[in-house]
Design an enzyme around this catalytic site. Structure first.
Site, PDB file in Angstrom:
ATOM      1  N   PRO A  43       0.976  -1.214  -0.005  1.00 51.70           N
ATOM      2  CA  PRO A  43      -0.143  -0.197   0.089  1.00 51.70           C
ATOM      3  C   PRO A  43       0.849   1.354   0.046  1.00 51.70           C
ATOM      4  CG  PRO A  43      -0.676  -1.573   1.768  1.00 51.70           C
ATOM      5  CD  PRO A  43       0.401  -2.050   1.022  1.00 51.70           C
ATOM      6  N   ASP A  44       0.476   2.069  -0.660  1.00 51.97           N
ATOM      7  CA  ASP A  44       1.169   3.648  -0.758  1.00 51.97           C
ATOM      8  C   ASP A  44       0.591   4.592   0.393  1.00 51.97           C
ATOM      9  OD1 ASP A  44      -1.266   4.505  -1.716  1.00 51.97           O
ATOM     10  OD2 ASP A  44      -0.245   5.609  -3.364  1.00 51.97           O
ATOM     11  N   PHE A  45       1.367   5.609   0.458  1.00 51.64           N
ATOM     12  CA  PHE A  45       0.787   6.545   1.599  1.00 51.64           C
ATOM     13  C   PHE A  45      -0.087   7.558   1.165  1.00 51.64           C
ATOM     14  CE2 PHE A  45       4.523   4.280   3.323  1.00 51.64           C
ATOM     15  CZ  PHE A  45       4.185   4.416   4.848  1.00 51.64           C
ATOM     16  N   ARG A  46       0.007   8.270   0.087  1.00 52.80           N
ATOM     17  CA  ARG A  46      -0.699   9.384  -0.164  1.00 52.80           C
ATOM     18  C   ARG A  46      -1.382   9.226  -1.647  1.00 52.80           C
ATOM     19  NH1 ARG A  46       3.529  10.993   2.601  1.00 52.80           N
ATOM     20  NH2 ARG A  46       3.464  12.652   4.087  1.00 52.80           N
ATOM     21  N   ASN A 117      11.352   4.589  -0.341  1.00 55.51           N
ATOM     22  CA  ASN A 117      10.611   3.392   0.474  1.00 55.51           C
ATOM     23  C   ASN A 117      11.737   2.568   1.175  1.00 55.51           C
ATOM     24  OD1 ASN A 117       8.827   3.973  -1.813  1.00 55.51           O
ATOM     25  ND2 ASN A 117       9.749   2.850  -3.351  1.00 55.51           N
ATOM     26  N   ASP A 119      11.261  -0.834   1.959  1.00 61.99           N
ATOM     27  CA  ASP A 119      10.937  -2.105   1.798  1.00 61.99           C
ATOM     28  C   ASP A 119      12.071  -2.901   1.202  1.00 61.99           C
ATOM     29  OD1 ASP A 119      10.793  -1.479  -1.031  1.00 61.99           O
ATOM     30  OD2 ASP A 119       8.868  -0.766  -0.843  1.00 61.99           O
ATOM     31  N   HIS A 134      15.042   7.523   3.505  1.00 64.03           N
ATOM     32  CA  HIS A 134      14.170   7.352   4.731  1.00 64.03           C
ATOM     33  C   HIS A 134      14.449   6.247   5.411  1.00 64.03           C
ATOM     34  CE1 HIS A 134      10.920  10.049   2.265  1.00 64.03           C
ATOM     35  NE2 HIS A 134      11.972  10.749   2.862  1.00 64.03           N
TER      36      HIS A 134
END
Length: 264
Positions: A43-46, A117, A119, A134
């Protein structure tokens, strides 16, 4: 078929231009965001269905992911991250990750990939030079003695619904991910500033370019005279600086992958 997929004749002309840029540029910078990971099912954030769009148990996700909240409510923090960050072994690299790794292997990408990302799918695809703006869920550390822990050590604990504590001093363990209220790792940020300033071409892939200071990095390429290509489903405020814009990551990178097959 993706709703963002372009008509063949329009796309073919643009992709030929992109390939020409890739072949003639000496320094290429790559900036990847959540849109790349969504192709793998993360899932993405925005985005339209991003995790920031609705509260989690009546709490804003940005609050849960803040530095102070982590220390005051580690139980809630790890309950949320268990759902989103600690099942990453269930996801696989996609066409974008794999193609970028091939581009590095063939010497097209010498500067590596800068990613928002966490991940580590770029590494799993085979990319050797990955700069995580990040941080990453690949590793965690003790907030007291700085003992290092791998994802494989922490994920089972969090998946059991437990809070990970250091087996050396008993203190809380934190994922090595930049939370709200923390600064980006300075060494990575300085490296990025140098690379994007000197790039002949920057590829912006799957990023809304709304999270700063990371989103300011591609602007350096435009400022110093380099070209910018954006591949993102939705418009960004940096589209005006782009030489080429694509909306479909999968369509674009399937084509690039085909071009790569022609290189020995």
């Amino acid at each position: 078929m993706s709703e963002y997929r372009e008509k063949e004749e329009v796309f073919n002309e643009k992709i030929e231009n992109l390939w020409s840029l890739l072949m003639t540029s000496k320094k290429i910078a790559v900036f990847t965001g959540a849109g790349v990971s969504t192709l793998s099912g993360i899932p993405d954030f925005r985005g339209k269905h991003g995790v920031y769009n609705s509260p989690w148990h009546n709490l804003d996700v940005e609050t849960i992911l803040s530095y102070d909240f982590f220390f005051s409510h580690p139980d809630i923090f790890y309950k949320w991250t268990e759902e989103v960050w600690y099942h990453l072994e269930d996801y696989k690299p996609n066409i974008v990750h794999n193609t970028l790794a091939r581009m590095e292997e063939k010497g097209i990408l010498k500067e590596g990939v800068f990613t928002q990302n966490i991940d580590f799918l770029h590494q799993r695809a085979g990319s050797k030079k990955v700069w995580e703006l990040h941080g990453s869920a690949r590793h965690s550390f003790c907030t007291n003695c700085n003992a290092f822990y791998k994802y494989e050590e922490i994920a089972p604990i969090v998946q059991r619904g437990e809070i990970p504590y250091c087996d050396k001093c008993g203190s809380l363990i934190k994922p090595d991910i930049v939370l709200y209220g923390e600064n980006l790792p300075m060494s990575v940020l300085r490296k990025a500033e140098t690379v994007f300033s000197q790039a002949d071409l920057t590829l912006i892939l799957g990023s809304s370019l709304t999270v700063y200071p990371a989103a300011s990095l591609p602007k350096l390429t435009s400022y110093y005279g380099g070209k910018v290509v954006i591949v993102n489903a939705d418009p960004t405020d940096q589209d005006k600086n782009a030489t080429l814009i694509f909306r479909d990551l999968e369509q674009t990178f399937t084509a690039i992958n085909t071009f790569l097959d022609q290189i020995s």
